[in-house]
Design an enzyme around this catalytic site. Structure first.
Site, PDB file in Angstrom:
ATOM      1  N   SER A 123       0.800  -1.221   0.000  1.00 19.06           N
ATOM      2  CA  SER A 123       0.000   0.000   0.000  1.00 19.06           C
ATOM      3  C   SER A 123       0.834   1.273   0.000  1.00 19.06           C
ATOM      4  O   SER A 123       0.478   2.249  -0.658  1.00 19.06           O
ATOM      5  CB  SER A 123      -0.940   0.012   1.211  1.00 19.06           C
ATOM      6  OG  SER A 123      -1.758  -1.126   1.229  1.00 19.06           O
ATOM      7  N   HIS A 181       1.150   4.631   4.633  1.00 24.01           N
ATOM      8  CA  HIS A 181       0.540   5.261   3.455  1.00 24.01           C
ATOM      9  C   HIS A 181       1.096   6.668   3.255  1.00 24.01           C
ATOM     10  O   HIS A 181       1.468   7.048   2.141  1.00 24.01           O
ATOM     11  CB  HIS A 181      -0.974   5.355   3.628  1.00 24.01           C
ATOM     12  CG  HIS A 181      -1.667   4.043   3.557  1.00 24.01           C
ATOM     13  ND1 HIS A 181      -3.047   3.920   3.617  1.00 24.01           N
ATOM     14  CD2 HIS A 181      -1.196   2.771   3.424  1.00 24.01           C
ATOM     15  CE1 HIS A 181      -3.381   2.660   3.520  1.00 24.01           C
ATOM     16  NE2 HIS A 181      -2.278   1.937   3.412  1.00 24.01           N
TER      17      HIS A 181
END
Length: 204
Positions: A123, A181
């Site tokens: 991610s 992230h």
């Protein structure tokens, strides 16, 4: 113009993206075959806090290819294919791979130093790809779950960043590595801004 260019760019999967998809798929298959008890493969490949006993240096890389379930890997691989194919066609394979792993490593360091939780998944690297895509194609419209209408890329990245900032500062039970992230996203912006400003081709 942006929408046509966007559509045409996904007609074929690029070589580096295809190899990353295959490696991620093979690692996930291995996880399903060899996860058992204390010797679970996922536990060995996941990224742990740098000051914890399970931490190993190779986890900085292996965590990017390890996923926590079928939905997790499918979502990440869709993002890799969708944004990565476009960026590899613009930059070439070497530059794209440098970018991808730089964002993944930035995500890893953010996770290690800002949280006390282990993490798996691509991610962080995917967030870097989205950041670059939003910078290069800001007005391209994307569908972003759960919003039922298309959102321009520049707004989509802002919304996602805001969600991750809120989630990182208010940790709950969503089991999402919000700081990872953000680490990948920030590195993605830094690199694409630098490359765009200097047209730098060194090492590529």
């Amino acid at each position: 113009m942006a929408n046509n260019q966007y559509g045409n760019s996904f007609s074929r999967t690029t070589p580096a993206v295809l190899n990353l998809l295959i490696i991620n798929g093979l690692v996930y298959f291995a996880q399903t075959m060899f996860d058992n008890g204390e010797a679970a493969l996922t536990g060995r490949l996941a990224l742990y806090p740098y000051n914890s006993e399970p931490f190993q240096w190779y986890q900085l890389i292996t965590h990017m290819f390890t996923h926590g379930g079928i939905a997790h890997i499918l979502f990440n691989m869709f993002g890799l294919w969708m944004f990565g194919s476009m960026l590899e066609k613009i930059w070439g394979a070497k530059k794209f791979l440098f970018f991808y792993f730089a964002c993944g490593l930035a995500a890893a360091f953010a996770q290690m130093f800002l949280t006390n939780s282990p993490a798996v998944g691509a991610s962080g690297a995917i967030m870097g790809l989205l950041a670059a895509f939003a910078y290069l194609f800001p007005n391209t419209e994307l569908f972003m779950f759960p919003i039922p209408f298309p959102v321009k890329a520049k707004y989509a990245i802002a919304i996602i960043a805001a969600i991750d900032i809120f989630g990182g500062l208010n940790p709950g039970s969503d089991n999402i590595a919000h700081f990872a992230h953000l680490g990948g996203l920030i590195m993605g912006f830094i690199l694409v801004l630098y490359w765009n400003k200097t047209n730098r081709e060194t090492f590529f």
